[in-house]
Design a protein around this motif. Structure first.
Motif, PDB file in Angstrom:
ATOM      1  N   LEU A  78       0.805  -1.216   0.000  1.00  0.00           N
ATOM      2  CA  LEU A  78       0.000   0.000   0.000  1.00  0.00           C
ATOM      3  C   LEU A  78       0.841   1.271   0.000  1.00  0.00           C
ATOM      4  CD1 LEU A  78      -2.732  -1.098   2.543  1.00  0.00           C
ATOM      5  CD2 LEU A  78      -3.116  -0.512   0.136  1.00  0.00           C
ATOM      6  N   GLN A  79       1.996   1.230   0.647  1.00  0.00           N
ATOM      7  CA  GLN A  79       2.740   2.459   0.904  1.00  0.00           C
ATOM      8  C   GLN A  79       3.997   2.642   0.056  1.00  0.00           C
ATOM      9  OE1 GLN A  79       2.447   3.654   5.247  1.00  0.00           O
ATOM     10  NE2 GLN A  79       2.249   1.421   5.327  1.00  0.00           N
ATOM     11  N   GLN A  80       4.219   1.749  -0.885  1.00  0.00           N
ATOM     12  CA  GLN A  80       5.382   1.887  -1.763  1.00  0.00           C
ATOM     13  C   GLN A  80       4.923   1.852  -3.213  1.00  0.00           C
ATOM     14  OE1 GLN A  80       8.074  -1.240  -0.603  1.00  0.00           O
ATOM     15  NE2 GLN A  80       8.582  -0.247   1.318  1.00  0.00           N
ATOM     16  N   GLU A 126      -3.345   6.512  -4.664  1.00  0.00           N
ATOM     17  CA  GLU A 126      -4.332   6.314  -5.727  1.00  0.00           C
ATOM     18  C   GLU A 126      -5.680   5.889  -5.135  1.00  0.00           C
ATOM     19  OE1 GLU A 126      -4.907   3.912  -9.956  1.00  0.00           O
ATOM     20  OE2 GLU A 126      -2.933   3.956  -9.004  1.00  0.00           O
ATOM     21  N   ALA A 127      -5.644   5.073  -4.096  1.00  0.00           N
ATOM     22  CA  ALA A 127      -6.886   4.631  -3.445  1.00  0.00           C
ATOM     23  C   ALA A 127      -7.645   5.812  -2.843  1.00  0.00           C
ATOM     24  CB  ALA A 127      -6.569   3.603  -2.364  1.00  0.00           C
ATOM     25  N   ILE A 128      -6.934   6.721  -2.225  1.00  0.00           N
ATOM     26  CA  ILE A 128      -7.587   7.899  -1.633  1.00  0.00           C
ATOM     27  C   ILE A 128      -8.203   8.750  -2.747  1.00  0.00           C
ATOM     28  CG2 ILE A 128      -7.158  10.067  -0.403  1.00  0.00           C
ATOM     29  CD1 ILE A 128      -5.107   8.458   1.305  1.00  0.00           C
ATOM     30  N   GLU A 129      -7.476   8.965  -3.832  1.00  0.00           N
ATOM     31  CA  GLU A 129      -8.014   9.720  -4.972  1.00  0.00           C
ATOM     32  C   GLU A 129      -9.290   9.068  -5.495  1.00  0.00           C
ATOM     33  OE1 GLU A 129      -5.361  10.250  -8.255  1.00  0.00           O
ATOM     34  OE2 GLU A 129      -4.072  11.653  -7.172  1.00  0.00           O
ATOM     35  N   ARG A 130      -9.233   7.758  -5.683  1.00  0.00           N
ATOM     36  CA  ARG A 130     -10.382   7.038  -6.236  1.00  0.00           C
ATOM     37  C   ARG A 130     -11.562   7.024  -5.252  1.00  0.00           C
ATOM     38  NH1 ARG A 130      -9.398   3.266 -10.721  1.00  0.00           N
ATOM     39  NH2 ARG A 130      -7.281   3.547 -11.489  1.00  0.00           N
ATOM     40  N   ALA A 131     -11.284   6.892  -3.959  1.00  0.00           N
ATOM     41  CA  ALA A 131     -12.358   6.909  -2.957  1.00  0.00           C
ATOM     42  C   ALA A 131     -13.035   8.276  -2.945  1.00  0.00           C
ATOM     43  CB  ALA A 131     -11.809   6.556  -1.579  1.00  0.00           C
ATOM     44  N   LYS A 132     -12.245   9.336  -3.034  1.00  0.00           N
ATOM     45  CA  LYS A 132     -12.814  10.693  -3.085  1.00  0.00           C
ATOM     46  C   LYS A 132     -13.672  10.884  -4.326  1.00  0.00           C
ATOM     47  CE  LYS A 132      -9.308  13.165  -0.394  1.00  0.00           C
ATOM     48  NZ  LYS A 132      -8.180  14.137  -0.480  1.00  0.00           N
ATOM     49  N   ALA A 133     -13.311  10.203  -5.415  1.00  0.00           N
ATOM     50  CA  ALA A 133     -14.068  10.295  -6.667  1.00  0.00           C
ATOM     51  C   ALA A 133     -15.293   9.381  -6.674  1.00  0.00           C
ATOM     52  CB  ALA A 133     -13.163   9.961  -7.850  1.00  0.00           C
ATOM     53  N   ALA A 147     -15.582   2.403  -6.577  1.00  0.00           N
ATOM     54  CA  ALA A 147     -15.636   1.237  -5.698  1.00  0.00           C
ATOM     55  C   ALA A 147     -14.507   0.282  -6.069  1.00  0.00           C
ATOM     56  CB  ALA A 147     -16.977   0.531  -5.830  1.00  0.00           C
ATOM     57  N   PHE A 148     -13.736  -0.153  -5.076  1.00  0.00           N
ATOM     58  CA  PHE A 148     -12.627  -1.069  -5.305  1.00  0.00           C
ATOM     59  C   PHE A 148     -12.289  -1.784  -4.013  1.00  0.00           C
ATOM     60  CE2 PHE A 148     -11.062   3.147  -4.410  1.00  0.00           C
ATOM     61  CZ  PHE A 148     -10.176   2.940  -3.368  1.00  0.00           C
ATOM     62  N   ASN A 149     -11.518  -2.856  -4.153  1.00  0.00           N
ATOM     63  CA  ASN A 149     -11.124  -3.682  -3.012  1.00  0.00           C
ATOM     64  C   ASN A 149      -9.609  -3.850  -2.965  1.00  0.00           C
ATOM     65  OD1 ASN A 149     -13.878  -4.452  -2.290  1.00  0.00           O
ATOM     66  ND2 ASN A 149     -13.837  -5.661  -4.150  1.00  0.00           N
ATOM     67  N   LEU A 150      -9.115  -4.145  -1.770  1.00  0.00           N
ATOM     68  CA  LEU A 150      -7.748  -4.628  -1.595  1.00  0.00           C
ATOM     69  C   LEU A 150      -7.868  -6.142  -1.553  1.00  0.00           C
ATOM     70  CD1 LEU A 150      -4.713  -4.343  -0.881  1.00  0.00           C
ATOM     71  CD2 LEU A 150      -5.403  -4.221   1.509  1.00  0.00           C
ATOM     72  N   VAL A 151      -7.098  -6.820  -2.403  1.00  0.00           N
ATOM     73  CA  VAL A 151      -7.200  -8.272  -2.520  1.00  0.00           C
ATOM     74  C   VAL A 151      -5.848  -8.903  -2.189  1.00  0.00           C
ATOM     75  CG1 VAL A 151      -7.753 -10.198  -4.067  1.00  0.00           C
ATOM     76  CG2 VAL A 151      -8.914  -7.991  -4.353  1.00  0.00           C
ATOM     77  N   ILE A 152      -5.884  -9.884  -1.293  1.00  0.00           N
ATOM     78  CA  ILE A 152      -4.688 -10.671  -0.981  1.00  0.00           C
ATOM     79  C   ILE A 152      -4.984 -12.080  -1.457  1.00  0.00           C
ATOM     80  CG2 ILE A 152      -3.134 -11.494   0.830  1.00  0.00           C
ATOM     81  CD1 ILE A 152      -4.063  -8.992   2.468  1.00  0.00           C
ATOM     82  N   PHE A 170      -8.524 -13.094  -0.006  1.00  0.00           N
ATOM     83  CA  PHE A 170      -9.064 -12.311   1.097  1.00  0.00           C
ATOM     84  C   PHE A 170      -9.335 -10.926   0.533  1.00  0.00           C
ATOM     85  CE2 PHE A 170      -8.315  -9.358   4.669  1.00  0.00           C
ATOM     86  CZ  PHE A 170      -9.355  -9.768   5.485  1.00  0.00           C
ATOM     87  N   VAL A 171     -10.562 -10.445   0.672  1.00  0.00           N
ATOM     88  CA  VAL A 171     -10.971  -9.195   0.045  1.00  0.00           C
ATOM     89  C   VAL A 171     -11.418  -8.189   1.103  1.00  0.00           C
ATOM     90  CG1 VAL A 171     -12.577  -8.155  -1.611  1.00  0.00           C
ATOM     91  CG2 VAL A 171     -11.704 -10.463  -2.007  1.00  0.00           C
ATOM     92  N   ILE A 172     -10.860  -6.989   1.031  1.00  0.00           N
ATOM     93  CA  ILE A 172     -11.217  -5.903   1.943  1.00  0.00           C
ATOM     94  C   ILE A 172     -11.885  -4.805   1.111  1.00  0.00           C
ATOM     95  CG2 ILE A 172     -10.316  -4.134   3.514  1.00  0.00           C
ATOM     96  CD1 ILE A 172      -7.930  -6.003   4.022  1.00  0.00           C
ATOM     97  N   PRO A 173     -13.084  -4.347   1.500  1.00  0.00           N
ATOM     98  CA  PRO A 173     -13.748  -3.280   0.738  1.00  0.00           C
ATOM     99  C   PRO A 173     -13.049  -1.933   0.976  1.00  0.00           C
ATOM    100  CG  PRO A 173     -15.028  -3.816   2.683  1.00  0.00           C
ATOM    101  CD  PRO A 173     -13.881  -4.797   2.628  1.00  0.00           C
ATOM    102  N   ALA A 174     -11.926  -1.749   0.335  1.00  0.00           N
ATOM    103  CA  ALA A 174     -11.050  -0.609   0.604  1.00  0.00           C
ATOM    104  C   ALA A 174     -11.715   0.733   0.346  1.00  0.00           C
ATOM    105  CB  ALA A 174      -9.774  -0.740  -0.233  1.00  0.00           C
ATOM    106  N   SER A 175     -12.465   0.850  -0.734  1.00  0.00           N
ATOM    107  CA  SER A 175     -13.060   2.156  -1.055  1.00  0.00           C
ATOM    108  C   SER A 175     -14.018   2.611   0.039  1.00  0.00           C
ATOM    109  CB  SER A 175     -13.771   2.110  -2.408  1.00  0.00           C
ATOM    110  OG  SER A 175     -14.761   1.105  -2.436  1.00  0.00           O
ATOM    111  N   ARG A 176     -14.827   1.706   0.550  1.00  0.00           N
ATOM    112  CA  ARG A 176     -15.771   2.069   1.616  1.00  0.00           C
ATOM    113  C   ARG A 176     -15.027   2.435   2.891  1.00  0.00           C
ATOM    114  NH1 ARG A 176     -17.750  -0.598   5.883  1.00  0.00           N
ATOM    115  NH2 ARG A 176     -17.157  -2.640   5.095  1.00  0.00           N
ATOM    116  N   LEU A 177     -14.052   1.622   3.273  1.00  0.00           N
ATOM    117  CA  LEU A 177     -13.312   1.887   4.511  1.00  0.00           C
ATOM    118  C   LEU A 177     -12.556   3.213   4.441  1.00  0.00           C
ATOM    119  CD1 LEU A 177     -11.950  -1.702   5.216  1.00  0.00           C
ATOM    120  CD2 LEU A 177     -13.789  -0.520   6.431  1.00  0.00           C
ATOM    121  N   ILE A 178     -11.956   3.489   3.303  1.00  0.00           N
ATOM    122  CA  ILE A 178     -11.215   4.750   3.155  1.00  0.00           C
ATOM    123  C   ILE A 178     -12.175   5.941   3.136  1.00  0.00           C
ATOM    124  CG2 ILE A 178      -9.793   6.114   1.562  1.00  0.00           C
ATOM    125  CD1 ILE A 178      -8.381   3.442   0.837  1.00  0.00           C
TER     126      ILE A 178
END
Length: 184
Positions: free
Chosen positions: A81-83, A106-113, A116-121, A167-175
């Motif tokens: 996430l941070q690199q 990029e996730a913060i930009e997209r969440a502000k816009a 909807a997206f996820n972080l997937v492991i 493993f899927v995290i609803p990143a856009s909603r959480l951010i």
């Protein structure tokens, strides 16, 4: 910039935690920032202060930790996430060239816009993991023919490992929730 106490208060409010569980959350977040890649921007006495982007990444990694992912996978997710990811992500013009955004930026930009997206492991067949964001690709940056050719070459090489679990995290909603809470 935010101290862990501020992140704790925001996370607790969003998650509607009872007051008696807030100290445990605070301790958990402090442990995550000390044992995983979450570099502070500055230190004031014994208090570390973190950038908004780091707090957003902490929110996602905290959810993965609460689910039970082991420390090694949490570290991989935090670093991912941070690199900046070579060859991936949006680029922004800077004096003298271009800069690839880190996935959390990029996730913060997209969440502000409102995207909807996820972080997937992903867990691959060979036991390795791959961390990625599943946002829609910027079609203007993709050469469809080259992508199709690369996929055929990779499949023929035997190096492509199929995904066995994710493993899927609803990143856009959480951010988005966190950005709204921290802006108050």
């Amino acid at each position: 910039m935010f101290a862990i106490r501020e992140a704790t208060d925001a996370f607790a409010k969003i998650d509607r935690l009872p007051k008696d569980r807030v100290p445990t959350l605070d301790k958990t977040l402090r442990n995550l920032t000390q044992r995983t890649y979450f570099p502070p921007v500055e230190r004031d006495g014994r208090t570390d202060h973190f950038a908004l982007e780091t707090i957003c990444a902490l929110r996602l990694v905290h959810k993965a930790a609460a689910f039970g992912l082991d420390r090694a996978k949490l570290e991989i997710a935090a670093q991912f996430l941070q690199q900046p990811q070579t060859g991936q992500g949006r680029r922004v013009k800077i004096p003298g060239g271009w800069k690839v955004l880190r996935p959390i930026d990029e996730a913060i930009e997209r969440a502000k816009a409102g995207e909807a997206f996820n972080l997937v492991i992903e867990l691959r067949r060979d036991g390795t993991t791959r961390t990625r964001m599943d946002w829609a690709a910027d079609e203007s940056m993709i050469d469809a023919k080259a992508k199709a050719e690369a996929e055929v070459i990779l499949a023929d090489s035997g190096l492509a490992q199929p995904m066995d679990a994710a493993f899927v995290i609803p990143a856009s909603r959480l951010i988005a929730e966190l950005l709204e809470e921290l802006s108050d």
